[in-house]
Scaffold this active site. Structure first.
Site, PDB file in Angstrom:
ATOM      1  N   GLU A  71     -63.841   2.198  -6.751  1.00 39.07           N
ATOM      2  CA  GLU A  71     -64.419   1.042  -6.069  1.00 39.07           C
ATOM      3  C   GLU A  71     -64.125  -0.279  -6.762  1.00 39.07           C
ATOM      4  O   GLU A  71     -63.784  -1.266  -6.123  1.00 39.07           O
ATOM      5  CB  GLU A  71     -65.935   1.208  -5.890  1.00 39.07           C
ATOM      6  CG  GLU A  71     -66.333   2.168  -4.775  1.00 39.07           C
ATOM      7  CD  GLU A  71     -66.333   3.624  -5.188  1.00 39.07           C
ATOM      8  OE1 GLU A  71     -66.030   3.915  -6.374  1.00 39.07           O
ATOM      9  OE2 GLU A  71     -66.639   4.479  -4.341  1.00 39.07           O
ATOM     10  N   HIS A 121     -78.421   7.378  -3.171  1.00 33.31           N
ATOM     11  CA  HIS A 121     -77.721   7.196  -1.899  1.00 33.31           C
ATOM     12  C   HIS A 121     -78.560   6.512  -0.825  1.00 33.31           C
ATOM     13  O   HIS A 121     -78.149   6.472   0.329  1.00 33.31           O
ATOM     14  CB  HIS A 121     -77.256   8.542  -1.346  1.00 33.31           C
ATOM     15  CG  HIS A 121     -76.066   9.116  -2.040  1.00 33.31           C
ATOM     16  ND1 HIS A 121     -76.144   9.685  -3.282  1.00 33.31           N
ATOM     17  CD2 HIS A 121     -74.776   9.228  -1.669  1.00 33.31           C
ATOM     18  CE1 HIS A 121     -74.943  10.120  -3.632  1.00 33.31           C
ATOM     19  NE2 HIS A 121     -74.102   9.859  -2.677  1.00 33.31           N
TER      20      HIS A 121
HETATM   21  C1  LIG Z   1     -68.803   5.929  -6.434  1.00 33.24           C
HETATM   22  C2  LIG Z   1     -68.844   6.825  -5.278  1.00 33.24           C
HETATM   23  N1  LIG Z   1     -67.961   6.664  -4.283  1.00 33.24           N
HETATM   24  C3  LIG Z   1     -67.980   7.483  -3.218  1.00 33.24           C
HETATM   25  C4  LIG Z   1     -68.909   8.488  -3.133  1.00 33.24           C
HETATM   26  C5  LIG Z   1     -68.934   9.405  -1.921  1.00 33.24           C
HETATM   27  N2  LIG Z   1     -68.406  10.696  -2.324  1.00 33.24           N
HETATM   28  C6  LIG Z   1     -69.236  11.665  -2.731  1.00 33.24           C
HETATM   29  S1  LIG Z   1     -68.408  12.982  -3.292  1.00 33.24           S
HETATM   30  C7  LIG Z   1     -66.923  12.299  -2.984  1.00 33.24           C
HETATM   31  C8  LIG Z   1     -65.686  13.069  -3.310  1.00 33.24           C
HETATM   32  C9  LIG Z   1     -65.608  13.445  -4.743  1.00 33.24           C
HETATM   33  O1  LIG Z   1     -64.618  14.385  -4.961  1.00 33.24           O
HETATM   34  P1  LIG Z   1     -64.423  15.106  -6.356  1.00 33.24           P
HETATM   35  O2  LIG Z   1     -64.689  14.156  -7.462  1.00 33.24           O
HETATM   36  O3  LIG Z   1     -63.088  15.753  -6.333  1.00 33.24           O
HETATM   37  O4  LIG Z   1     -65.570  16.201  -6.422  1.00 33.24           O
HETATM   38  P2  LIG Z   1     -65.833  17.426  -5.442  1.00 33.24           P
HETATM   39  O5  LIG Z   1     -66.722  16.910  -4.376  1.00 33.24           O
HETATM   40  O6  LIG Z   1     -64.529  17.911  -4.944  1.00 33.24           O
HETATM   41  O7  LIG Z   1     -66.558  18.427  -6.259  1.00 33.24           O
HETATM   42  C10 LIG Z   1     -67.081  11.032  -2.432  1.00 33.24           C
HETATM   43  C11 LIG Z   1     -65.999  10.158  -1.994  1.00 33.24           C
HETATM   44  C12 LIG Z   1     -69.840   8.600  -4.186  1.00 33.24           C
HETATM   45  N3  LIG Z   1     -70.812   9.536  -4.171  1.00 33.24           N
HETATM   46  N4  LIG Z   1     -69.776   7.785  -5.250  1.00 33.24           N
END
Ligand SMILES: Cc1ncc(C[n+]2csc(CCOP(=O)(O)OP(=O)(O)O)c2C)c(N)n1
Ligand SMILES: [Mg+2]
Lengths: 357, 329
Positions: free
Chosen positions: B60, B129
């Site tokens: 971000e 959230h």
């Molecule tokens: C700073 C932030 N940006 C966006 C999100 C929304 N979001 C939650 S999980 C996620 C994907 C994360 O993927 P990863 O780090 O690979 O973990 P996984 O869910 O695959 O375990 C996103 C975009 C968030 N929670 N926090």
């Protein structure tokens, strides 16, 4: 409740007894299998409960990634720390948080691990070194670094494991944290649960280098491991943990895994970002539980009846957890303002919504 | 007029502005291939290609700052935050770069850009959230902020925001995307709602409920309930929080002499605090009662459904506050 024998099965002993497969005893391997079955059944129960509205909000399941929880948390000492993202249920179980309070937290009950205040994404179990599920991608990485700092400051020989998703390595906090950990030789192992996707975005589409290489340039050594192979994961983490504990500085692990469900309960399993076929193939070829089960069958270290007994036993644990959650009362109005501040000062107003007027 | 959803209205606004001006591009997490986490950008990748509809990594601070940089040299970025909760990682770029650039460059660099995405609590998403993020963006001079409550406002305000020459945050309601409403047809000409214009969403003479964003619907519900008790409430939707339509605020105060401010976020230094201050500074003599606020409880958002309901503002609390300023409770 959960068979959290981590405590007794200390580092290096591999469960004692005769080493029967890659240096692991039969008991140890059975324990791995049982724990992974527990994680799987727990998540399936959560899935069921979500479908009938007992669980709300975001709920991220760990199905498919169980070997990472077991292989990474298993070799730790009870007084070591674990901190993770929102995909946190099974890691909490692995660290020794009881299944009942974890399920009750998902249900938003008073008996939940945080009294119903946090829900699925924010399980805590500070008494067993589980320092929380955190909802902001990458937010836990500096926290782990700080826990590592405190361990070193106190000259303790504990360590801290930080789980993060593959997508989290693209947050600035990742680079900042690994650099500090390397400079100050902090006792932290950063474990990327590399399931190839961050929500609906393939890691490769938004990253120039593979996960394993992302620590390069920070001074933290990087390793890759098959995160669907609990024995390989355990073996690597056991070795790294002992080096880190001796003051060798931080380590970084790319644990290659795969999520069998949608990103959260609100997201589809497959879609434009990954095909149904890909998911089906992974489930067929890379299910960590099947992989261990088949190796044990092959080595004649497991009988079908034993497997069934194990599965039955963990189902009982999960049913008890669900019952505990069902029976637990809801939090009440009295709980709304508690734990906003640890110290309610004698002077001045802390809450400005008119409540203590 | 066509009846479309809030989501479709935003989508139309983006498509029309991108069609009109090649310097407009959309960047954010999941905006392209996944059509946006809330499907706001559905179809835009197909229509405009990956030069202009770009999936970002989860970075971000990086991509918000990238937007600022691109705007410094004349592009018109639309930076989508999956939700504004995650924009806290980017606040340095919003506050220290975007808000101040025009001033500290003595007018040499201006930033025609948009930060957009949902804000506010959805359902049971708990502390990290579920928060109304308006105050963080309102505090610093240099950023503008709009909070559309209806599909028509969503379309008209987003288009105005994209055309504005300053950074504008467009905070959408996480629970409004499926809301349907009438929006002028594209064939009937460009539909743009200028920033800084509030709208009376319900006329009334007894008490004014001043609000914006998703809370407009709660205010209307409260007004409906008050009607049953013979109380005629006016609902003023600010729509734009900076520029703030002070004239419209003063007009409704002069009309009803009683004000309840409803906002989704916490009270301290919130929108309601500013409005109450403005009213007492500029219309003190028109007031027949103190201005009251209905806000979220002054705690992080809890997960449990029952606690969450207690923490959020409610139509009932608005009704009570209205009766209180009418001295009928
Ligand atoms: C700073 C932030 N940006 C966006 C999100 C929304 N979001 C939650 S999980 C996620 C994907 C994360 O993927 P990863 O780090 O690979 O973990 P996984 O869910 O695959 O375990 C996103 C975009 C968030 N929670 N926090
Ligand atoms: Mg991932």
């Amino acid at each position: 409740m959960a068979d959290t024998k981590t405590k007794e099965k200390k580092e290096g002993t591999r469960g004692g007894g005769k080493a029967e497969l890659d240096g692991f005893s039969r008991d140890m391997l059975h324990w791995f299998l049982k724990q992974m079955l527990l994680y799987r059944r727990f998540e399936e129960k959560a899935e069921e409960a979500y479908a009938i509205g007992k669980i709300g909000g975001f709920c991220h399941l760990h199905i498919g990634q169980e070997a990472v929880a077991q292989g990474v948390v298993g070799p730790l000492r009870p007084d070591d720390y674990v901190v993770t993202s929102y995909r946190d249920h099974t890691q909490a179980l692995a660290k020794g948080v009881d299944p009942g309070p974890v399920m009750a937290e998902l249900y938003g009950k008073k008996g939940g691990s945080v009294g119903g205040k946090g829900g699925s994404m924010h399980i805590f179990g500070v008494d067993v070194g589980f320092m929380g599920g955190h909802g902001i991608v990458g937010g836990q990485i500096p926290l782990a670094t700080g826990i590592g700092w405190a361990i070193q400051y106190r000259e303790s020989d504990q360590i801290c494991v930080c789980f993060l998703g593959d997508a989290a390595v693209n947050q600035g906090a990742f680079l900042e944290s690994l650099n500090m950990a390397a400079v100050w030789k902090l006792p932290v192992i950063y474990v990327v649960e590399n399931n190839e996707y961050g929500m609906g975005t393939a890691f490769k589409r938004v990253s120039a280098l593979p996960v394993v290489d992302r620590a390069k340039g920070t001074g933290v050594p990087g390793h890759a491991v098959d995160g669907q192979d609990v024995m390989a994961t355990w073996t690597l983490i056991e070795r790294l943990a002992s080096e880190v504990r001796k003051g060798g500085g931080p380590q970084y692990v790319d644990a290659r895994t795969y999520r069998f469900r949608g990103h959260s309960m609100s997201d589809p399993v497959s879609g434009t970002y990954r095909s149904k076929k890909e998911v089906e193939e992974k489930k067929e070829e890379a299910d960590p539980i099947t992989i261990l089960r088949d190796r044990l069958f092959e080595a004649k270290l497991l009988k079908q009846e034993e497997l069934e007994e194990m599965d039955q036993a963990v189902r009982v644990i999960v049913d008890e957890a669900a019952k505990f959650a069902d029976d637990s009362p809801l939090p009440t109005a009295d709980d709304l303002y508690t734990h906003t501040y640890k110290e309610i000062n004698e002077h001045g107003r802390l809450f400005l919504d008119g409540r203590d007027r | 007029m066509a009846t479309i959803t809030y989501r479709e209205a935003l989508n139309q606004a983006l498509a029309e502005e991108m069609e009109r001006d090649d310097s407009v591009f959309l960047m954010g997490e999941e905006v392209a291939e996944y059509d946006g986490a809330y499907k706001v950008s559905k179809g835009l990748l197909d229509q405009f290609g990956d030069r202009r509809v770009v999936d970002s990594p989860i970075s971000e601070l990086g991509f918000a700052g990238l937007g600022v940089g691109a705007a410094m040299v004349g592009l018109r970025p639309v930076i989508e935050f999956m939700t504004f909760n995650f924009s806290f990682l980017a606040l340095d770029q919003v506050i220290n770069s975007a808000a101040k650039m025009y001033y500290m460059s003595d007018g040499q660099v201006h930033l025609p850009m948009v930060f957009r995405g949902p804000t506010g609590a959805a359902l049971q998403l708990s502390a990290q959230h579920s928060q109304a993020c308006q105050t963080w963006y309102l505090h610093a001079p240099g950023v503008k902020l709009v909070t559309p409550a209806t599909p028509a406002d969503a379309k008209g305000l987003l288009k105005a925001a994209i055309r504005d020459e300053d950074p504008v945050a467009v905070m959408e309601g996480e629970l409004l995307y499926n809301l349907k409403g009438e929006v002028p047809d594209p064939e009937d000409g460009d539909f743009v709602i200028p920033l800084g214009l509030a709208e009376v969403k319900r006329e009334g003479g007894d008490v004014s409920i001043i609000t914006s964003g998703a809370m407009v619907h709660m205010a209307l519900m409260a007004a409906g309930n008050l009607e049953k008790d013979g109380i005629d409430a006016e609902v003023l939707d600010l729509r734009s929080l900076r520029p703030l339509d002070v004239d419209a605020i003063l007009a409704t105060v002069q009309k009803t002499n009683r004000v309840v401010v409803l906002e989704e976020g916490w009270p301290y230094a919130g929108v309601g605090a500013q409005i109450a201050a403005t009213i007492q500074e500029e219309a003190f003599d028109d007031l027949d009662a103190p201005v009251l606020r209905v806000t979220q409880a002054d705690v992080p958002m809890p997960y449990a459904k029952n606690l969450e309901q207690m923490a959020k503002p409610s139509a009932d609390r608005v009704v009570q506050a209205c009766k209180k300023v009418l001295y009928t409770d």
